[in-house]
Motif scaffolding. Structure first.
Motif, PDB file in Angstrom:
ATOM      1  N   SER A 172       0.723  -1.413   0.258  1.00 45.96           N
ATOM      2  CA  SER A 172      -0.286  -0.135   0.238  1.00 45.96           C
ATOM      3  C   SER A 172       0.477   1.454   0.110  1.00 45.96           C
ATOM      4  CB  SER A 172      -0.790  -0.108   1.314  1.00 45.96           C
ATOM      5  OG  SER A 172      -1.654   0.771   1.563  1.00 45.96           O
ATOM      6  N   GLY A 173       0.613   2.145  -0.559  1.00 46.62           N
ATOM      7  CA  GLY A 173       1.349   2.951  -0.615  1.00 46.62           C
ATOM      8  C   GLY A 173       0.933   4.176   0.605  1.00 46.62           C
ATOM      9  N   ASP A 174      -0.001   4.286   1.310  1.00 43.74           N
ATOM     10  CA  ASP A 174      -1.039   4.492   2.507  1.00 43.74           C
ATOM     11  C   ASP A 174      -0.027   3.774   3.706  1.00 43.74           C
ATOM     12  OD1 ASP A 174      -2.306   6.007   1.302  1.00 43.74           O
ATOM     13  OD2 ASP A 174      -4.120   5.276   1.902  1.00 43.74           O
ATOM     14  N   ALA A 175       0.348   4.250   5.027  1.00 41.46           N
ATOM     15  CA  ALA A 175       1.202   3.932   6.290  1.00 41.46           C
ATOM     16  C   ALA A 175       0.409   4.970   7.760  1.00 41.46           C
ATOM     17  CB  ALA A 175       3.093   3.890   5.790  1.00 41.46           C
ATOM     18  N   TRP A 176       1.321   4.202   8.302  1.00 40.56           N
ATOM     19  CA  TRP A 176       0.833   4.901   9.521  1.00 40.56           C
ATOM     20  C   TRP A 176       1.800   4.681  10.330  1.00 40.56           C
ATOM     21  CZ3 TRP A 176      -0.344   2.873  14.343  1.00 40.56           C
ATOM     22  CH2 TRP A 176      -0.632   1.654  15.067  1.00 40.56           C
ATOM     23  N   ALA A 177       2.428   5.137  11.108  1.00 41.23           N
ATOM     24  CA  ALA A 177       3.110   4.778  12.749  1.00 41.23           C
ATOM     25  C   ALA A 177       3.071   5.816  13.445  1.00 41.23           C
ATOM     26  CB  ALA A 177       4.628   4.966  11.739  1.00 41.23           C
ATOM     27  N   TRP A 178       3.460   5.321  14.515  1.00 42.09           N
ATOM     28  CA  TRP A 178       3.661   6.444  15.649  1.00 42.09           C
ATOM     29  C   TRP A 178       5.370   6.399  16.959  1.00 42.09           C
ATOM     30  CZ3 TRP A 178       1.220   6.410  20.796  1.00 42.09           C
ATOM     31  CH2 TRP A 178       0.970   5.282  21.212  1.00 42.09           C
ATOM     32  N   ALA A 179       5.883   7.449  17.304  1.00 38.84           N
ATOM     33  CA  ALA A 179       6.605   7.478  17.921  1.00 38.84           C
ATOM     34  C   ALA A 179       7.000   8.215  19.015  1.00 38.84           C
ATOM     35  CB  ALA A 179       8.388   7.710  16.693  1.00 38.84           C
ATOM     36  N   ARG A 180       7.739   7.988  20.239  1.00 34.72           N
ATOM     37  CA  ARG A 180       7.470   8.337  20.866  1.00 34.72           C
ATOM     38  C   ARG A 180       9.399   9.116  21.305  1.00 34.72           C
ATOM     39  NH1 ARG A 180       6.330   6.578  26.960  1.00 34.72           N
ATOM     40  NH2 ARG A 180       6.978   8.726  28.313  1.00 34.72           N
ATOM     41  N   SER A 181       9.290  10.692  21.758  1.00 30.46           N
ATOM     42  CA  SER A 181      10.877  11.267  22.461  1.00 30.46           C
ATOM     43  C   SER A 181      10.744  12.212  23.670  1.00 30.46           C
ATOM     44  CB  SER A 181      10.268  11.933  21.314  1.00 30.46           C
ATOM     45  OG  SER A 181      12.416  12.674  21.364  1.00 30.46           O
ATOM     46  N   GLY A 182      11.094  11.525  24.706  1.00 27.53           N
ATOM     47  CA  GLY A 182      10.571  12.737  26.081  1.00 27.53           C
ATOM     48  C   GLY A 182       8.979  12.027  26.031  1.00 27.53           C
ATOM     49  N   ASP A 183       8.336  13.417  26.296  1.00 23.81           N
ATOM     50  CA  ASP A 183       6.751  13.440  26.445  1.00 23.81           C
ATOM     51  C   ASP A 183       5.739  13.673  25.326  1.00 23.81           C
ATOM     52  OD1 ASP A 183       7.966  15.586  25.981  1.00 23.81           O
ATOM     53  OD2 ASP A 183       5.650  15.988  27.768  1.00 23.81           O
ATOM     54  N   ARG A 184       6.768  13.586  24.394  1.00 21.55           N
ATOM     55  CA  ARG A 184       6.031  13.507  22.968  1.00 21.55           C
ATOM     56  C   ARG A 184       5.707  12.130  22.236  1.00 21.55           C
ATOM     57  NH1 ARG A 184       9.314  19.082  20.126  1.00 21.55           N
ATOM     58  NH2 ARG A 184       8.385  20.272  21.491  1.00 21.55           N
ATOM     59  N   LEU A 185       3.785  12.515  21.635  1.00 21.27           N
ATOM     60  CA  LEU A 185       3.970  10.997  21.085  1.00 21.27           C
ATOM     61  C   LEU A 185       3.693  11.666  19.988  1.00 21.27           C
ATOM     62  CD1 LEU A 185       1.068   9.564  23.871  1.00 21.27           C
ATOM     63  CD2 LEU A 185       3.798   8.619  23.004  1.00 21.27           C
ATOM     64  N   THR A 186       3.996  11.431  18.586  1.00 21.31           N
ATOM     65  CA  THR A 186       3.640  11.509  17.413  1.00 21.31           C
ATOM     66  C   THR A 186       2.458  10.970  16.484  1.00 21.31           C
ATOM     67  OG1 THR A 186       5.327  12.998  17.460  1.00 21.31           O
ATOM     68  CG2 THR A 186       4.474  12.863  15.576  1.00 21.31           C
ATOM     69  N   LEU A 187       1.519  10.690  16.331  1.00 24.46           N
ATOM     70  CA  LEU A 187       0.876   9.664  15.371  1.00 24.46           C
ATOM     71  C   LEU A 187       1.129  10.557  13.933  1.00 24.46           C
ATOM     72  CD1 LEU A 187      -0.689   7.036  15.200  1.00 24.46           C
ATOM     73  CD2 LEU A 187      -2.158   8.716  15.551  1.00 24.46           C
ATOM     74  N   MET A 188       1.667   9.445  12.744  1.00 24.95           N
ATOM     75  CA  MET A 188       1.764   9.780  11.858  1.00 24.95           C
ATOM     76  C   MET A 188       1.088   9.292  10.492  1.00 24.95           C
ATOM     77  SD  MET A 188       5.135   9.442   9.210  1.00 24.95           S
ATOM     78  CE  MET A 188       4.828   7.824   8.505  1.00 24.95           C
ATOM     79  N   LEU A 189       0.233   9.872   9.554  1.00 21.68           N
ATOM     80  CA  LEU A 189      -0.316   8.921   7.858  1.00 21.68           C
ATOM     81  C   LEU A 189       0.822  10.033   7.282  1.00 21.68           C
ATOM     82  CD1 LEU A 189      -4.079   7.815   8.094  1.00 21.68           C
ATOM     83  CD2 LEU A 189      -2.479   8.430   5.948  1.00 21.68           C
ATOM     84  N   ALA A 190       0.920   8.693   6.028  1.00 23.58           N
ATOM     85  CA  ALA A 190       1.673   9.038   4.827  1.00 23.58           C
ATOM     86  C   ALA A 190       1.137   8.249   3.648  1.00 23.58           C
ATOM     87  CB  ALA A 190       2.906   9.031   5.548  1.00 23.58           C
ATOM     88  N   ASP A 191       0.529   9.185   2.969  1.00 29.38           N
ATOM     89  CA  ASP A 191      -0.477   8.633   1.809  1.00 29.38           C
ATOM     90  C   ASP A 191       1.172   9.020  -0.178  1.00 29.38           C
ATOM     91  OD1 ASP A 191      -1.291   8.410  -1.165  1.00 29.38           O
ATOM     92  OD2 ASP A 191      -2.822   9.061  -0.166  1.00 29.38           O
ATOM     93  N   GLY A 192       1.766   8.098   0.009  1.00 30.14           N
ATOM     94  CA  GLY A 192       3.082   7.658  -0.710  1.00 30.14           C
ATOM     95  C   GLY A 192       1.832   8.450  -2.592  1.00 30.14           C
ATOM     96  N   LEU A 193       1.829   9.490  -3.314  1.00 24.16           N
ATOM     97  CA  LEU A 193       2.148   9.998  -4.812  1.00 24.16           C
ATOM     98  C   LEU A 193       1.299   8.175  -5.197  1.00 24.16           C
ATOM     99  CD1 LEU A 193       0.887  12.375  -5.640  1.00 24.16           C
ATOM    100  CD2 LEU A 193       2.775  12.261  -7.197  1.00 24.16           C
ATOM    101  N   GLY A 194       0.521   8.057  -5.636  1.00 29.02           N
ATOM    102  CA  GLY A 194       0.110   6.942  -6.718  1.00 29.02           C
ATOM    103  C   GLY A 194      -0.123   6.073  -5.709  1.00 29.02           C
ATOM    104  N   HIS A 195      -0.058   4.628  -6.705  1.00 27.85           N
ATOM    105  CA  HIS A 195       0.024   2.859  -6.171  1.00 27.85           C
ATOM    106  C   HIS A 195       1.214   2.549  -6.163  1.00 27.85           C
ATOM    107  CE1 HIS A 195      -5.073   4.370  -6.186  1.00 27.85           C
ATOM    108  NE2 HIS A 195      -4.740   3.901  -7.612  1.00 27.85           N
ATOM    109  N   GLY A 196       1.042   0.728  -5.707  1.00 23.90           N
ATOM    110  CA  GLY A 196       2.063   0.608  -5.468  1.00 23.90           C
ATOM    111  C   GLY A 196       3.775   0.197  -4.737  1.00 23.90           C
ATOM    112  N   PRO A 197       3.885  -0.243  -5.157  1.00 22.88           N
ATOM    113  CA  PRO A 197       5.281  -0.521  -5.085  1.00 22.88           C
ATOM    114  C   PRO A 197       6.341   1.016  -4.808  1.00 22.88           C
ATOM    115  CG  PRO A 197       5.134  -1.884  -5.940  1.00 22.88           C
ATOM    116  CD  PRO A 197       4.506  -1.481  -6.383  1.00 22.88           C
ATOM    117  N   GLU A 198       6.071   1.515  -5.109  1.00 20.73           N
ATOM    118  CA  GLU A 198       7.042   3.570  -5.863  1.00 20.73           C
ATOM    119  C   GLU A 198       6.104   4.184  -4.733  1.00 20.73           C
ATOM    120  OE1 GLU A 198       9.572   4.287  -6.743  1.00 20.73           O
ATOM    121  OE2 GLU A 198       9.911   1.659  -7.263  1.00 20.73           O
ATOM    122  N   ALA A 199       4.851   3.758  -4.715  1.00 18.68           N
ATOM    123  CA  ALA A 199       4.392   4.620  -3.657  1.00 18.68           C
ATOM    124  C   ALA A 199       4.626   4.385  -1.731  1.00 18.68           C
ATOM    125  CB  ALA A 199       2.606   4.678  -3.905  1.00 18.68           C
ATOM    126  N   ALA A 200       4.675   2.869  -1.761  1.00 18.94           N
ATOM    127  CA  ALA A 200       4.882   2.770  -1.307  1.00 18.94           C
ATOM    128  C   ALA A 200       6.682   2.949  -0.314  1.00 18.94           C
ATOM    129  CB  ALA A 200       4.937   1.116  -0.253  1.00 18.94           C
TER     130      ALA A 200
END
Length: 357
Positions: A172-200
C-alpha cells in the motif's frame, strides 16, 4: 516498505488464504514457531467466523506498532488481524466471547479461543450493521525486569490503525506509524503519490524519518521529511503530536490527509496545507495547537475514504481499541456500491481507557 494482506473471505477456500497471510506476517514480525502457530489459529478462527456468522467479510493482516507503546524503528512490531463484516451483528457480545457459545450448533470456540491466544483482542458489534473483531499477537512477553530510572513512564495515550491496499495489491502507498521522544507522542499518516511499490517507498521514507526525528515539532519534522522524500514520488503527510506534560495536541500536515478531532459532542476538522512532501513543500508550515483531554479522539485518514464520510458517534466505539475504531470507519465509509478506489489508511489516537477495578 511493509507488506499488507487483504483477504476477502467469501467461501471456504479463502480460510487457507487467511492462514497463509497470517503466517507470512508472522515471518515478517520475526515470531517464533509457537507464536506463529497462534497467529495462524487466530486467522483461521476469524475467517471461519466470517463465513459462519456473517456470510463472508474481509480479513486485514498487517504488522503494526503496539497500540500502547510506540515502537522503535528497529522493532518488528506485532501481527494484527482485523475481521470486518457487514453481517447481522452480535446481540450479546459477552456471551459470544465465552467458550462453548454458538448460534450455529458448532463447538463455539472461535472468539473465545482468539481472545485467549492473542495478546490483544477487541470486538465491536452492532446488530444489523456488522462486526469488527481485532487480534494482535507478538513475540512471547519477556519476564518482568527491574525498574530503572531511565525507563520512561507508560504513555497516556494509545494509537492504532488499519491499511487497505488498492485492488488487493501486496503493498500500500499509505502507511501510519507513531513514535515517542520524551513526553512527545507523534502519530503520522502518509499517503505516497499513486499506488504500488513506488508509492510505498515514499511513505516508508516518511516512517523512517519519523523515528529519527520524533523529538521535533511537526513543522520541523515535515521539513526533515521533505528532504528525506526527495527523489521519491513524494507523499501527503499529516502529523499529530501529543505533549503529555502540557496536555496539548500539535497538528500540521501537507497534502490531502484528512483529520478529525472529537471535540465535546462533535467533530472538528483539522486542515493541512496544499503540497506534496518531497516534491513541493509550502513556504510556511503553520501548526494548529489544541488542548488534549480524556474525552478527545483523533482520526487521521487518507483520501481513500469518501469525502463525505461520517465520523463515528457511538460512545462505546470511541472507547474501543483505536484499530477497531479505524476498521469500523473504513467499513462504514465503503460498501459493495461504494468500493474502495484507492489505497486507504485510517489511524486513530485516543487516551488510554480508565483502569478497570
Amino acid at each position: 516498505m511493509a507488506r499488507v494482506w487483504d483477504v476477502p473471505v467469501q467461501d471456504s477456500t479463502r480460510v487457507r488464504d487467511a492462514r497463509v497471510a497470517a503466517e507470512g506476517a508472522a515471518a515478517l514480525a520475526g515470531l517464533d514457531e509457537r507464536r506463529t502457530a497462534a497467529v495462524a489459529l487466530v486467522a483461521t478462527e476469524l475467517a471461519t467466523n466470517l463465513l459462519k456468522h456473517a456470510g463472508g467479510g474481509l480479513l486485514l493482516v498487517d504488522v503494526v506498532p503496539p497500540p500502547g507503546r510506540p515502537a522503535a524503528a528497529e522493532e518488528a512490531g506485532v501481527v494484527q488481524i482485523a475481521a470486518v463484516d457487514h453481517g447481522p451483528g452480535i446481540a450479546d457480545v459477552p456471551a459470544a466471547l465465552r467458550d462453548g457459545f454458538s448460534t450455529t450448533h458448532s463447538l463455539g470456540a472461535g472468539l473465545g479461543t482468539c481472545r485467549r491466544v492473542a495478546d490483544d483482542f477487541d470486538l465491536y458489534s452492532v446488530p444489523g450493521r456488522g462486526t469488527v473483531a481485532l487480534a494482535r499477537v507478538g513475540s512471547a512477553r519477556p519476564a518482568p525486569a527491574l525498574a530503572h530510572e531511565d525507563v520512561p513512564d507508560a504513555p497516556t495515550a494509545r494509537a492504532g490503525g488499519v491499511v487497505v491496499p488498492f485492488a488487493g495489491a501486496d503493498f500500500s502507498g499509505d502507511a501510519w506509524a507513531w513514535a515517542r521522544s520524551g513526553d512527545r507522542l507523534t502519530l503520522m499518516l502518509a499517503d505516497g503519490l499513486g499506488h504500488g511499490p513506488e508509492a510505498a517507498r515514499a511513505s516508508a521514507a516518511a516512517v523512517r524519518e519519523l523515528h529519527r526525528s520524533a523529538h521535533l515539532p511537526p513543522p520541523e519534522l515535515l521539513r526533515r521529511m521533505h528532504g528525506e522524500l526527495s527523489g521519491t514520488r513524494g507523499a501527503a503527510v499529516a502529523l499529530a503530536q501529543l505533549e503529555t506534560g502540557a496536555a496539548r495536541l500539535r497538528f500540521a500536515g501537507v497534502g490531502n490527509i484528512g483529520a478529525r478531532l472529537r471535540d465535546g459532542d462533535g467533530w472538528r476538522a483539522l486542515l493541512s496545507r496544499p503540497g506534496i512532501v518531497g516534491v513541493h513543500r509550502p513556504a510556511t508550515l503553520a501548526e494548529t495547537l489544541l488542548p488534549w483531554s480524556a474525552d478527545r479522539v483523533l482520526i487521521l485518514h487518507s483520501d481513500g475514504l469518501p469525502s463525505r464520510w461520517v465520523p463515528p458517534a457511538d460512545p462505546a466505539l470511541l472507547t474501543a481499541d483505536p484499530a477497531v475504531v479505524a476498521a469500523v470507519t473504513v467499513r462504514d465509509a465503503s460498501s459493495s456500491a461504494r468500493p474502495v478506489r484507492d489505497d486507504t489508511a485510517v489511524a486513530v489516537l485516543a487516551p488510554n481507557p480508565p483502569e478497570r477495578p
